[in-house]
Scaffold this active site. Structure first.
Site, PDB file in Angstrom:
ATOM      1  N   THR A 254       0.818  -1.193   0.000  1.00  0.00           N
ATOM      2  CA  THR A 254       0.000   0.000   0.000  1.00  0.00           C
ATOM      3  C   THR A 254       0.860   1.255   0.000  1.00  0.00           C
ATOM      4  O   THR A 254       1.987   1.229   0.448  1.00  0.00           O
ATOM      5  CB  THR A 254      -0.833  -0.024   1.296  1.00  0.00           C
ATOM      6  OG1 THR A 254      -1.491  -1.255   1.318  1.00  0.00           O
ATOM      7  CG2 THR A 254      -1.770   1.131   1.415  1.00  0.00           C
TER       8      THR A 254
ATOM      9  N   THR B 118      -3.408   0.823  -3.225  1.00  0.00           N
ATOM     10  CA  THR B 118      -2.577  -0.358  -3.006  1.00  0.00           C
ATOM     11  C   THR B 118      -2.820  -1.446  -4.043  1.00  0.00           C
ATOM     12  O   THR B 118      -3.839  -1.450  -4.726  1.00  0.00           O
ATOM     13  CB  THR B 118      -2.892  -0.943  -1.601  1.00  0.00           C
ATOM     14  OG1 THR B 118      -1.936  -1.952  -1.287  1.00  0.00           O
ATOM     15  CG2 THR B 118      -4.278  -1.549  -1.539  1.00  0.00           C
TER      16      THR B 118
ATOM     17  N   SER C   6     -11.008  -3.439   4.326  1.00  0.00           N
ATOM     18  CA  SER C   6      -9.688  -2.816   4.280  1.00  0.00           C
ATOM     19  C   SER C   6      -9.341  -2.205   5.623  1.00  0.00           C
ATOM     20  O   SER C   6     -10.217  -1.977   6.465  1.00  0.00           O
ATOM     21  CB  SER C   6      -9.709  -1.714   3.212  1.00  0.00           C
ATOM     22  OG  SER C   6      -8.489  -1.017   3.193  1.00  0.00           O
ATOM     23  N   SER C   7      -8.046  -1.942   5.804  1.00  0.00           N
ATOM     24  CA  SER C   7      -7.594  -1.148   6.953  1.00  0.00           C
ATOM     25  C   SER C   7      -7.097   0.218   6.511  1.00  0.00           C
ATOM     26  O   SER C   7      -6.685   1.021   7.345  1.00  0.00           O
ATOM     27  CB  SER C   7      -6.459  -1.877   7.680  1.00  0.00           C
ATOM     28  OG  SER C   7      -6.903  -3.125   8.145  1.00  0.00           O
TER      29      SER C   7
ATOM     30  N   GLY D 146       0.649  -0.643   5.486  1.00  0.00           N
ATOM     31  CA  GLY D 146       0.996  -1.538   6.590  1.00  0.00           C
ATOM     32  C   GLY D 146      -0.071  -2.556   6.957  1.00  0.00           C
ATOM     33  O   GLY D 146       0.013  -3.191   8.005  1.00  0.00           O
ATOM     34  N   GLY D 147      -1.100  -2.719   6.110  1.00  0.00           N
ATOM     35  CA  GLY D 147      -2.138  -3.707   6.416  1.00  0.00           C
ATOM     36  C   GLY D 147      -2.791  -3.379   7.749  1.00  0.00           C
ATOM     37  O   GLY D 147      -3.182  -2.234   7.997  1.00  0.00           O
TER      38      GLY D 147
HETATM   39  O1  DON Z   1      -6.667  -2.755   2.376  1.00  0.00           O
HETATM   40  C1  DON Z   1      -5.895  -3.202   3.212  1.00  0.00           C
HETATM   41  O2  DON Z   1      -6.069  -3.099   4.402  1.00  0.00           O
HETATM   42  C2  DON Z   1      -4.650  -3.904   2.733  1.00  0.00           C
HETATM   43  N1  DON Z   1      -4.859  -4.400   1.400  1.00  0.00           N
HETATM   44  C3  DON Z   1      -3.497  -2.968   2.822  1.00  0.00           C
HETATM   45  C4  DON Z   1      -2.196  -3.627   2.431  1.00  0.00           C
HETATM   46  C5  DON Z   1      -1.017  -2.913   2.901  1.00  0.00           C
HETATM   47  O3  DON Z   1      -1.096  -1.904   3.554  1.00  0.00           O
HETATM   48  C6  DON Z   1       0.290  -3.527   2.569  1.00  0.00           C
HETATM   49  N2  DON Z   1       1.337  -2.596   2.847  1.00  0.00           N
HETATM   50  N3  DON Z   1       2.228  -2.698   3.555  1.00  0.00           N
END
Ligand code: DON
Length: 571
Positions: A382, A400, A453-454, A474-475
Site C-alpha cells: 500500500t 494499493t 480494508s484497513s 501496513g495492512g
Molecule cells: O486494504 C488493506 O487493508 C490492505 N490491502 C493494505 C495492504 C497494505 O497496507 C500492505 N502494505 N504494507
C-alpha cells in the site's frame, strides 16, 4: 512567538506568521517538517511528489495534483503505486467546506464465492489466495482517479496523466529505494515471466542504481486511458488483454466485471477528540471507525499526565487497540453487503463502557476480550500520499495492490501488475488472514463485494479548518500507525515530523502480542511485561505515514523516515 521561530520561518519560506499564534515548529521536537507556503505533496517517491507540485504551481487544485501523483506513482513506485489496484481518497473541499470519500476499492469478480480459496480438506490454499490470477479483485484505481478528477478537479485528464506517460516512455534512473524494493521481492517477481521481463534487464539481472528504467507497455496502457478515459482501461484493448490473461490462467475477472466496475462516493466517518474533529475512512475500510473508537476510549483518560510512550500510556493504548480490533473481527465488512454498526462503534457512551474493561496496571488477555464486549448490539504494501493546495483543499489518498507488488503477476502487454486484494477477504471466516487479522462472515467472499480494508486516509480539523492530513501503508498496522501519529500531534503537541518519527507500538487483539518498535525504552518494556503484556520486538517498522499539517497559513510536510525514498515537495 519566539524570535528564533520567526527568523526560522522567514529564512525557510519567507513567511512571518501572525502574532500570538501557537508555535508549531516547537523547537523541543527532534525532527522538523518541510515548510511551504502555497502547495505541498508528501509521498513515498520524489518524482511523483514533484509532479503533483508542478500541477499545483500551474494552478491545478489538490485533486488535480493527487490524480497526477497517483498515475505517476504507478510508474515510479511499482510496489504500491498502481493502475491495477484500488484505494480510498479523502477530499476536503474548501469552497463548500465539506469532505467526501471516494471509494475505489477493488471488488470481487462476479464468479467469486465464499469458499473460493478452500482446498478439498477445508484448509485455505494460501498460494492461490496470495499469488495467483484468482487473487486479483477488479481494479478500481483508474475509475477512482478519473472520478475524482472529473468531479472535483479542474484540469483535463490528458494534462494530469501526461507526466506519468513520459516517465514510463522515457524512463527514469533507478533509485536506491526502487532497487531495494525490487530486490526484496526478487525471487517472487522472477516467477512470473511478464514481471521478470518488466522489472529486470534482458539478461535477467537487476537494473543497477542509476540505470534508466523504461516501461513501454505501461506507457501504452496509460495512453489508452489518456485517449478514452475510463473506457480506455475498462473496455477495449486493455480490458481484452486483462481478460485473455485471466482466461489463460484460471483467473476470474471477466469483461463484464471490468465494464461494470463502480466507484462509490461515501460520507466519511466522523468523531472528535478534545476539541479536534476527526474525519476518516468509512467501511469498507475499518480504519476510520476504529481510530475514532480508540480515540473515544483514550479521551476518558489523561495521556498527557502519563507522558508520551510511558508504560502507563502504552498500556492503555494497547488495551484500547485490543478492544477495537476485537470488534473489527466481528462487525466490519462491505456495508453494501453486510450491516456494519458504525454509529454504535463510534459512540462515546460505548467507549465509556469499554474503558471499564481496562485495568490500570494489568493487561487483559485477548482471549478474555470478546468482540462487541459492551456493545449490546445484535445484528442479523500500500501507499499513501497527501496533497494540500493554495485554495485550502486537501487530499489524503491511500491506494494499493495489497502486498508489495500485489500478486507479483503482470498482465502481458499492459505493464500492469495484478493486485492480490482478494486476500483481504476472510478466505475462511475465523481463520487469520495474511495480516493475521481474524474476520467473520461479514467479510466472506461474495461476487461484487469489496474486501474489508484497513486503509485509512484521515484528516483532523481544528476550529473547523483542516489541520492535519495523514495515512499509511501496513495492512492491519495502518490503523494504529495513523492513530499514534494524530495523537502525538493532538495530545502530545508534537510537530508533524516528530509525530511521524516517534516509535510506535501495535496490538490487534489476536495474536495477543504487543509489537514495539526500536526506541521504546527497555525499562518501559519491562514495566509492560510486568503488567502481563507479551511484548515482541518488531523485525520491521510499523507503518509509513505521509503527512501534511496546516497551520499559521503554512504547510508543514513530513515523510516517514522508516523507508527510503519518501519526499515532501512544496513551493
Ligand atoms: O486494504 C488493506 O487493508 C490492505 N490491502 C493494505 C495492504 C497494505 O497496507 C500492505 N502494505 N504494507
Amino acid at each position: 512567538m519566539s524570535l528564533l521561530r520567526t527568523l526560522f520561518l522567514f529564512l525557510i519560506v519567507g513567511a512571518v506568521p501572525a502574532q500570538g499564534q501557537e508555535p508549531i515548529l516547537n523547537f523541543e521536537n527532534r525532527f522538523l517538517p518541510k515548510v511551504a507556503r502555497h502547495g505541498m505533496v508528501a509521498g513515498p517517491e520524489r518524482l511523483a511528489a514533484e509532479i503533483g507540485v508542478d500541477i499545483l504551481r500551474q494552478g491545478g487544485n489538490a485533486v488535480d495534483a493527487a490524480v497526477a501523483t497517483g498515475f505517476a506513482l504507478a510508474v515510479t513506485y511499482p510496489r504500491a503505486g498502481n493502475i491495477g489496484g484500488g484505494g480510498f481518497m479523502l477530499i476536503h473541499l474548501a469552497e463548500e467546506n465539506r469532505q467526501t470519500l471516494v471509494d475505489y476499492r477493488e471488488v470481487a469478480p462476479a464468479s467469486a464465492h465464499r469458499d473460493l480459496f478452500l482446498k478439498e480438506d477445508g484448509e485455505v490454499d494460501r498460494g492461490r489466495e496470495f499469488f495467483s490470477h484468482q487473487s486479483a479483485g477488479v481494479p478500481g484505481s483508474v475509475a477512482g482517479l478519473i472520478h475524482a478528477l472529473e468531479t472535483y478537479g479542474t484540469m483535463p485528464l490528458k494534462k494530469v496523466i501526461q507526466p506519468a506517460i513520459e516517465l514510463a516512455d522515457k524512463g527514469f534512473p533507478v533509485t536506491f529505494a526502487l532497487d531495494s524494493e525490487i530486490a526484496s521481492r526478487e525471487s517472487r517477481l522472477r516467477k512470473d515471466p511478464e514481471a521478470l521481463r518488466i522489472f529486470f534487464r534482458e539478461d535477467g539481472s537487476r537494473h543497477p542504481v542509476g540505470e534508466v528504467f523504461r516501461q513501454p507497455e505501461l506507457a501504452w496502457t496509460l495512453k489508452q486511458i489518456r485517449k478514452r478515459g475510463r473506457d480506455g482501461f475498462y473496455r477495449g484493448e486493455v480490458a481484452e488483454r486483462i481478460v485473455a490473461n485471466m482466461e489463460a490462467n484460471d483467473g476470474l475477472i471477466s469483461r463484464e466485471d471490468l465494464a461494470g466496475y463502480q466507484v462509490v462516493e461515501r460520507e466519511p466517518v466522523r468523531g472528535s477528540y478534545r476539541g479536534y474533529d476527526i474525519v476518516a475512512t468509512p467501511p469498507p475500510s475499518s480504519g476510520g471507525t476504529h481510530i475514532i473508537q480508540m480515540l473515544n476510549i483514550l479521551e476518558g483518560f489523561d495521556p498527557q499526565q502519563w507522558g508520551h510512550n510511558s508504560a502507563a500510556y502504552l498500556h492503555h493504548l494497547t488495551e484500547a487497540m485490543k478492544l477495537a480490533y476485537a470488534d473489527r473481527s466481528r462487525y466490519l465488512g462491505d456495508p453494501d453487503y453486510t450491516e456494519v454498526p458504525v454509529d454504535a462503534l463510534i459512540d462515546k457512551a460505548y467507549a465509556a463502557r469499554l474503558r471499564e474493561f481496562i485495568k490500570p496496571e494489568q493487561a487483559t488477555p485477548s482471549a478474555a476480550i470478546q468482540p462487541g464486549i459492551a456493545l449490546g448490539y445484535e445484528s442479523s504494501d500500500t501507499t499513501h500520499y497527501t496533497v494540500a493546495d493554495r485554495y485550502g483543499n486537501v487530499v489524503s489518498n491511500t491506494y494499493t495492490l495489497n502486498f508489495s507488488f500485489g500478486s507479483h503477476i503482470a498482465v502481458p502487454g499492459t505493464g500492469m501488475l495484478l493486485n492480490n486484494e482478494m486476500a483481504d477477504f476472510a478466505a475462511k471466516p475465523g481463520v487469520p488472514n495474511a495480516f493475521r487479522l481474524i474476520e467473520s462472515e461479514a467479510n466472506r467472499i461474495e461476487g461484487g463485494k469489496r474486501p474489508l480494508s484497513s486503509m485509512t486516509p484521515t484528516m483532523v480539523f481544528r476550529d473547523g479548518k483542516p489541520w492535519l492530513a495523514t495515512g499509511s501503508p501496513g495492512g492491519s498496522i495502518i490503523i494504529t500507525a495513523v492513530l499514534q501519529t494524530i495523537i502525538n500531534a493532538m495530545e502530545f503537541e508534537m510537530n508533524i515530523a516528530s509525530a511521524a518519527a516517534a516509535p510506535r507500538v501495535h496490538h490487534q487483539w489476536m495474536p495477543d502480542q504487543l509489537r514495539i518498535e526500536r526506541g521504546i525504552s527497555p525499562d518501559t518494556r519491562r514495566l509492560l511485561e510486568a503488567m502481563g503484556h507479551e511484548v515482541i520486538d518488531t523485525k520491521r517498522t510499523l507503518g509509513r505515514t505521509q503527512s501534511i499539517m496546516l497551520d499559521d497559513g503554512l504547510l508543514y510536510g513530513a515523510t516517514d523516515g522508516r523507508r527510503p525514498g519518501g519526499w515532501v515537495a512544496g513551493y
